[in-house]
Design a protein around this motif. Structure first.
Motif, mmCIF file in Angstrom:
data_model
loop_
_atom_site.group_PDB
_atom_site.id
_atom_site.type_symbol
_atom_site.label_atom_id
_atom_site.label_comp_id
_atom_site.label_asym_id
_atom_site.label_seq_id
_atom_site.Cartn_x
_atom_site.Cartn_y
_atom_site.Cartn_z
ATOM 1 N N VAL A 98 0.812 -1.221 0.000
ATOM 2 C CA VAL A 98 0.000 0.000 0.000
ATOM 3 C C VAL A 98 0.851 1.280 0.000
ATOM 4 O O VAL A 98 0.331 2.373 -0.161
ATOM 5 C CB VAL A 98 -0.993 -0.016 1.195
ATOM 6 C CG1 VAL A 98 -0.299 0.302 2.516
ATOM 7 C CG2 VAL A 98 -2.180 0.898 0.950
ATOM 8 N N PHE A 101 0.559 3.391 -3.239
ATOM 9 C CA PHE A 101 -0.743 4.075 -3.299
ATOM 10 C C PHE A 101 -0.754 5.295 -2.377
ATOM 11 O O PHE A 101 -1.201 6.378 -2.780
ATOM 12 C CB PHE A 101 -1.860 3.100 -2.906
ATOM 13 C CG PHE A 101 -3.157 3.786 -2.581
ATOM 14 C CD1 PHE A 101 -3.907 4.405 -3.572
ATOM 15 C CD2 PHE A 101 -3.628 3.840 -1.273
ATOM 16 C CE1 PHE A 101 -5.096 5.055 -3.274
ATOM 17 C CE2 PHE A 101 -4.807 4.483 -0.962
ATOM 18 C CZ PHE A 101 -5.548 5.098 -1.967
ATOM 19 N N SER A 120 -10.940 3.378 -1.950
ATOM 20 C CA SER A 120 -11.794 2.219 -2.226
ATOM 21 C C SER A 120 -11.767 1.219 -1.068
ATOM 22 O O SER A 120 -10.898 1.276 -0.188
ATOM 23 C CB SER A 120 -11.321 1.521 -3.498
ATOM 24 O OG SER A 120 -10.104 0.841 -3.241
ATOM 25 N N GLY A 122 -10.940 -1.910 -1.229
ATOM 26 C CA GLY A 122 -9.701 -2.682 -1.289
ATOM 27 C C GLY A 122 -8.524 -1.932 -0.677
ATOM 28 O O GLY A 122 -7.695 -2.520 0.032
ATOM 29 N N GLN A 123 -8.452 -0.635 -0.949
ATOM 30 C CA GLN A 123 -7.362 0.179 -0.383
ATOM 31 C C GLN A 123 -7.510 0.310 1.130
ATOM 32 O O GLN A 123 -6.518 0.304 1.872
ATOM 33 C CB GLN A 123 -7.341 1.548 -1.071
ATOM 34 C CG GLN A 123 -6.828 1.450 -2.502
ATOM 35 C CD GLN A 123 -7.390 2.523 -3.420
ATOM 36 O OE1 GLN A 123 -8.325 3.252 -3.063
ATOM 37 N NE2 GLN A 123 -6.840 2.626 -4.620
ATOM 38 N N LEU A 126 -6.130 -2.829 2.605
ATOM 39 C CA LEU A 126 -4.663 -2.825 2.633
ATOM 40 C C LEU A 126 -4.134 -1.955 3.775
ATOM 41 O O LEU A 126 -3.130 -2.288 4.408
ATOM 42 C CB LEU A 126 -4.107 -2.345 1.288
ATOM 43 C CG LEU A 126 -4.322 -3.309 0.106
ATOM 44 C CD1 LEU A 126 -3.945 -2.640 -1.210
ATOM 45 C CD2 LEU A 126 -3.528 -4.596 0.297
ATOM 46 N N THR A 146 -13.139 -10.714 -0.049
ATOM 47 C CA THR A 146 -12.694 -9.671 -0.985
ATOM 48 C C THR A 146 -13.638 -9.607 -2.181
ATOM 49 O O THR A 146 -13.227 -9.277 -3.275
ATOM 50 C CB THR A 146 -11.257 -9.963 -1.482
ATOM 51 O OG1 THR A 146 -11.215 -11.314 -1.974
ATOM 52 C CG2 THR A 146 -10.239 -9.806 -0.384
ATOM 53 N N VAL A 149 -13.883 -6.282 -4.533
ATOM 54 C CA VAL A 149 -12.703 -5.634 -5.119
ATOM 55 C C VAL A 149 -12.369 -6.259 -6.468
ATOM 56 O O VAL A 149 -12.784 -7.369 -6.779
ATOM 57 C CB VAL A 149 -11.473 -5.727 -4.180
ATOM 58 C CG1 VAL A 149 -11.785 -5.130 -2.829
ATOM 59 C CG2 VAL A 149 -10.983 -7.165 -4.030
ATOM 60 N N ARG A 152 -6.990 -7.331 -9.564
ATOM 61 C CA ARG A 152 -5.635 -6.857 -9.223
ATOM 62 C C ARG A 152 -5.550 -6.509 -7.733
ATOM 63 O O ARG A 152 -4.576 -6.870 -7.070
ATOM 64 C CB ARG A 152 -5.293 -5.628 -10.077
ATOM 65 C CG ARG A 152 -3.929 -5.029 -9.780
ATOM 66 C CD ARG A 152 -2.800 -5.937 -10.276
ATOM 67 N NE ARG A 152 -1.522 -5.526 -9.731
ATOM 68 C CZ ARG A 152 -0.679 -6.329 -9.094
ATOM 69 N NH1 ARG A 152 -0.991 -7.597 -8.897
ATOM 70 N NH2 ARG A 152 0.471 -5.895 -8.658
ATOM 71 N N THR A 153 -6.567 -5.817 -7.216
ATOM 72 C CA THR A 153 -6.567 -5.459 -5.795
ATOM 73 C C THR A 153 -6.654 -6.718 -4.938
ATOM 74 O O THR A 153 -5.983 -6.825 -3.908
ATOM 75 C CB THR A 153 -7.750 -4.519 -5.471
ATOM 76 O OG1 THR A 153 -7.690 -3.389 -6.343
ATOM 77 C CG2 THR A 153 -7.696 -4.045 -4.033
ATOM 78 N N GLU A 154 -7.456 -7.681 -5.377
ATOM 79 C CA GLU A 154 -7.563 -8.940 -4.626
ATOM 80 C C GLU A 154 -6.210 -9.631 -4.548
ATOM 81 O O GLU A 154 -5.825 -10.160 -3.514
ATOM 82 C CB GLU A 154 -8.592 -9.861 -5.283
ATOM 83 C CG GLU A 154 -8.770 -11.164 -4.512
ATOM 84 C CD GLU A 154 -9.913 -12.014 -5.017
ATOM 85 O OE1 GLU A 154 -10.109 -13.090 -4.435
ATOM 86 O OE2 GLU A 154 -10.602 -11.617 -5.962
ATOM 87 N N ASN A 156 -3.280 -8.127 -4.663
ATOM 88 C CA ASN A 156 -2.490 -7.330 -3.710
ATOM 89 C C ASN A 156 -2.833 -7.693 -2.269
ATOM 90 O O ASN A 156 -1.949 -7.826 -1.410
ATOM 91 C CB ASN A 156 -2.747 -5.837 -3.921
ATOM 92 C CG ASN A 156 -1.884 -5.254 -5.022
ATOM 93 O OD1 ASN A 156 -0.841 -5.807 -5.348
ATOM 94 N ND2 ASN A 156 -2.321 -4.153 -5.592
#
Length: 219
Positions: A98, A101, A120, A122-123, A126, A146, A149, A152-154, A156
């Motif tokens: 994270v 970001f 978001s 997802g963020q 994180l 998850t 989300v 890609r976020t999943e 991460n």
């Protein structure tokens, strides 16, 4: 009628349909309420003899409902560990996927999280993983849902959770096959009871409720 022993460093996955008792199991571990029969021991000590504050300090938590308060990102990540150095905080955020970001945000770690902050789900997840990294507790409780989300976020989040669990005793309310297959022990819950327990291969060989859920792709 459950008897369960978890060794240090093991990954325990808890699976079952909605309302099976997965959250209740976690609440008992954390002493949000106490068992009325039997006992839960931590290193041989009945957890009812341990002050709640002390007990909860040995657990890191990452829950489906992410909890962030109005304050800077730094304050959110270091909550309860305000003496954390800048270097340790950044290392934790890199491990939680994270840091990049955060640095893209206006103000970076000093950005204030509030209703207007466009972050978001997802963020947020994180950021709570980074908080657990900073907390560095020996035991973890994770609710890894998850569903809301993107892929890609999943990925991460999955990578960050894998790093977080490394070397820690982890109880995971599991929603993904990868976590379940890697678990040392799977607890299968239904109607408030643990009806099956074992690893993935053992439970599949039994041909019971777990294998039914698995074959129907419900876990």
């Amino acid at each position: 009628n459950m008897n369960l022993k978890v060794e240090p460093g093991q990954l325990v996955a808890i699976v079952g349909p909605t309302g099976a008792g997965k959250t209740t199991f976690v609440n008992l571990l954390m002493r949000f309420y106490d068992v009325n029969k039997g006992e839960i021991l931590l290193d041989g000590h009945d957890i009812r003899s341990i002050p709640r504050e002390n007990l909860r300090s040995v657990f890191g938590m990452v829950l489906q409902d992410t909890w962030l308060f109005e304050g800077t990102i730094r304050e959110n990540i270091c909550y309860g560990n305000e003496g954390t150095s800048e270097e340790a905080m950044i290392e934790a955020c890199k491990a939680a996927n994270v840091h990049h970001f955060i640095m893209s945000l206006p103000g970076g770690y000093n950005m204030v999280l509030n209703e207007a902050a466009n972050i978001s789900q997802g963020q947020r997840q994180l950021l709570t993983i980074a908080r657990a990294m900073v907390d560095n507790a020996p035991m973890l409780i994770l609710d890894e849902a998850t569903s809301s989300v993107d892929t890609r976020t999943e990925q991460n989040i999955q990578e960050a959770m894998d790093r977080l669990m490394k070397g820690r005793t982890s109880f995971v309310i599991a929603h993904r096959l990868s976590t379940i297959k890697n678990a040392d022990l799977i607890l299968v819950m239904k109607n408030g009871n643990i009806i099956e327990q074992g690893n993935h291969e053992q439970l599949m060989a039994q041909g019971g409720f777990y294998s039914e859920l698995y074959n129907l792709s419900l876990i």
